[in-house]
Design an enzyme around this catalytic site. Structure first.
Site, PDB file in Angstrom:
ATOM      1  CG  LEU A 185      12.753 -26.629  17.664  1.00 58.57           C
ATOM      2  CD1 LEU A 185      12.912 -25.234  17.064  1.00 58.57           C
ATOM      3  CD2 LEU A 185      12.718 -27.670  16.559  1.00 58.57           C
ATOM      4  CG  ASP A 186      17.942 -31.640  19.402  1.00 53.80           C
ATOM      5  OD1 ASP A 186      17.091 -32.032  20.224  1.00 53.80           O
ATOM      6  OD2 ASP A 186      18.484 -32.379  18.559  1.00 53.80           O
TER       7      ASP A 186
END
Length: 294
Positions: free
Chosen positions: A66-67
């Site tokens: 996930l960013d």
């Protein structure tokens, strides 16, 4: 969600093989920088020191990414066999993911499939970004597909925004952010893809809402609670509902059930891949050991 801290780790699923956590926004999954202490890696070590695996670089095997700016469901494998099982489901595109987002403007189409191919931006000063095919200096664009479903119309800080459910059918870097920007509705608070202009919200409004991994022995289906509600952020004011999150999720599951049947021309199919090459096997082994960034 409360402010991120080493002690504040929300666990959504915990078994002998997997942990799924509700990752905070603006927190890295891991970091090789000695001074960066607030990461999911360090949160896990603080909460579950007995589960850290000393043979891996990060102590835990993260099944996906996930960013930094994205919150929501993040799966961690607790042993090499579990990591291998999850790897194969991600590799074969058998994992279902859905994200909630607030995007700028009023999205007219209630449902659309965005299919811009995505590549690396090689422009000086923008090499940390991705871009769509046809953009100047866009290197090696690959087919990408995202389904966007409108949930609500409203305002954020008085400006028109739309709450949407995003279902990525491929897994390119920054795919949802790039696709939303490409159709003229960038994600609220996305500093990078607004070229630094959208910097007033306290976070980027993108959240990994659903993670579904249909493992034979331990199917995982986890929902990370919706953070985009007025009780959480009073600056978001819904005005008109198009469909509920639950209704949109039914469409996601219906689409998912069709994935084993042939698609019309141009659609991305989830089919069993050919036998792995030696290079792919080597990459899998590296991933099992320390979480590859690829």
């Amino acid at each position: 969600m409360e402010a991120a801290s080493l002690e504040n780790l929300r666990v959504l699923h915990h078994s002998a093989d997997y942990i799924v956590v509700n990752k905070h926004w603006d927190v890295r999954i891991d970091s090789k920088m000695w001074y960066e202490k607030l990461t999911v890696q360090h949160q896990l070590k603080r909460r579950f020191p007995e589960l850290a695996d000393p043979v891996t670089y990060y102590g835990f095997r993260f099944c996906h990414q996930l960013d930094f700016s994205t919150s929501g469901a993040l799966c961690v494998a607790l042993n090499k066999a579990a990591a291998g099982n999850a790897y194969r489901f991600f590799k074969e595109r058998l994992v279902t993911k859905a994200y909630l987002a607030l995007v700028r403007g009023t999205v007219e189409e209630k449902e659309m499939t965005v299919e811009f191919a995505i590549g690396k931006n090689t422009t000086e000063g923008k090499t940390h970004m991705m871009c769509i095919e046809g953009t100047e200096a866009c290197e090696n664009p690959k087919p990408s597909q995202t389904v966007l479903r409108v949930l609500e119309y409203g305002t954020y800080e008085g400006e028109p925004v739309t709450k949407v459910l995003l279902q990525p059918l491929t897994g390119r870097t920054h795919q949802l952010r790039v696709h939303c920007s490409a159709v003229g509705h960038p994600i609220v608070g996305d500093f990078t893809y607004s070229l630094g202009k959208d910097n007033s919200p306290y976070r980027m409004m993108l959240h990994a809402y659903l993670l579904r991994i249909p493992l034979p022995k331990e199917p995982i289906q986890v929902i990370a609670p919706d953070p985009f509600i007025p009780d959480t952020d009073a600056k978001w004011e819904p005005q008109r509902t198009v469909q509920t999150v639950e209704g949109a999720m039914e469409a996601v599951f219906e689409e998912d059930a069709k994935d084993q049947t042939p698609k019309e021309s141009g659609r991305v199919e989830r089919q069993v891949s050919p036998e792995e090459t030696e290079e792919q096997r080597a990459r899998c082994q590296q991933w099992l050991c320390e979480w590859s960034l690829d």
